[in-house]
Design an enzyme around this catalytic site. Sequence first.
Site, PDB file in Angstrom:
ATOM      1  N   GLY A   1      -5.604  11.998  20.690  1.00 34.30           N
ATOM      2  CA  GLY A   1      -5.293  10.913  21.612  1.00 34.30           C
ATOM      3  C   GLY A   1      -4.053  10.111  21.251  1.00 34.30           C
ATOM      4  O   GLY A   1      -3.669   9.192  21.983  1.00 34.30           O
TER       5      GLY A   1
ATOM      6  N   ASN B   1      -6.656  25.496  20.010  1.00 35.14           N
ATOM      7  CA  ASN B   1      -6.789  25.261  18.579  1.00 35.14           C
ATOM      8  C   ASN B   1      -6.853  26.611  17.881  1.00 35.14           C
ATOM      9  O   ASN B   1      -7.797  27.373  18.079  1.00 35.14           O
ATOM     10  CB  ASN B   1      -8.049  24.450  18.277  1.00 35.14           C
ATOM     11  CG  ASN B   1      -7.947  23.039  18.805  1.00 35.14           C
ATOM     12  OD1 ASN B   1      -7.079  22.276  18.388  1.00 35.14           O
ATOM     13  ND2 ASN B   1      -8.815  22.683  19.733  1.00 35.14           N
TER      14      ASN B   1
ATOM     15  N   ARG C   1      -7.694  27.817  15.053  1.00 39.35           N
ATOM     16  CA  ARG C   1      -8.460  27.693  13.812  1.00 39.35           C
ATOM     17  C   ARG C   1      -9.927  27.540  14.171  1.00 39.35           C
ATOM     18  O   ARG C   1     -10.271  27.364  15.338  1.00 39.35           O
ATOM     19  CB  ARG C   1      -8.010  26.453  13.034  1.00 39.35           C
ATOM     20  CG  ARG C   1      -8.051  25.189  13.890  1.00 39.35           C
ATOM     21  CD  ARG C   1      -7.833  23.917  13.128  1.00 39.35           C
ATOM     22  NE  ARG C   1      -7.580  22.781  13.991  1.00 39.35           N
ATOM     23  CZ  ARG C   1      -8.482  22.131  14.703  1.00 39.35           C
ATOM     24  NH1 ARG C   1      -9.752  22.520  14.660  1.00 39.35           N
ATOM     25  NH2 ARG C   1      -8.166  21.106  15.461  1.00 39.35           N
TER      26      ARG C   1
END
Length: 314
Positions: A165, A290, A292
Site C-alpha cells: 500500500g 508475487n 515467491r
Amino acid sequence: MFKKILVANRGEIAMRIIRTCKEMGIGTVAVYSTVDRESLHVRFADEAVCIGPAQSSESYLKPANIIAAAEITNADAIHPGYGFLSENSKFSKICDEHGIKFIGASAEMIDKMGDKSSAKETMKRAKVPTIPGSNGIIDSLDQASKLAKKIGYPVMLKASAGGGGKGMRAVWKESELPKAWESARAESLASFSNNAMYLEKLIEEPRHIEIQIVGDSFGKACHLSERDCSIQRRHQKLTEETPSPFMTDSLRDAMGKAAIKAAEFIKYEGAGTVEFLVDKNKKFYFMEMNTRIQVEHPITEQVIDFDLIREQIL
C-alpha cells in the site's frame, strides 16, 4: 533431489522449509544474525552459520555472506522463503553463477514481474485482462492529469516499485491530483528509493483475489484455487479466506485460466501467486505477481492437502 539446502531466512518460514526437508531426507543449513543465535530455526537445522550482525542489511540481505555460508557447508541449493532476498533478481543470478540452485524464480522472471509497471506491460502482451491506465511510467503531473481526464475519475496513483500500500493514492477528482501526486512520490521514494509512478482506473467496490500457481521447468503451469484477501486496512491484508465466498465456478475457472496463461507466458518455474482485482460485476483485472512463496500459503495447503514447499523443492 538436493542433498543439502541452505535456508536464507528466519522465523516461521525457515521452520516450515526445514520441516519439509527433514520429511524428504534432505540436509538443512540455517543462517542467522548474532541476535538470532538461539532462534528455533538454528536449533532445528542440521547445521548453522552466522552471517553477520543484528541488522538485516548486514546479514540476511548480504548475498556474499549467504553464498559463502552455502559454499563452506557444501549446500547445493538455497531456499529464500519470503521477504529478504526472495525476489532479488541479482541474488538469483549470483546463485546460478556459483552453481547453486536458487529455489525460486529466475532473474529474468523476477525482472519481468517484480516491477508492477513492467509486469502490467508483460501481461498485456500475454492477453491477460489488465486495468485501464498508463502505458508504463508517468513522467510528470501534467501527463498524469491528461491521462486521468481520458480514462475518467476516480483514478489510482501507484508506485511502480510499490508494495504493502506504500505510494498509493486514490484520486476522486481533478483538484485532488497535485497533492496526491506529490505525497505518493515522496512516500514511494522514502519506502523504495524509487519515486516512479503509474496510474490506473480506480476499481470501486473491489475484491482482492489471488490465484496460487505452480510452474514446472518445462514451461507448464497449473493453479491451486484462490485466496480472498479483500479484508484489508490501509492496503495491508488482515485476513485470507479460501475458498472465496465471492467466487462462482465460472469465475474461478476464468481466473484460473488467466493465471495459468500469465505463468506460462513467462515460463514461470516454482510456486507463485497471480493477484487480481475483481469489480462488483465480477470482471477481473491483473494487478501483480508475487514470484515467491507467500506468507499466506498454508491456508491453501490445508484446504487442498498439498505441500507447496515440497513442490518447490521437487
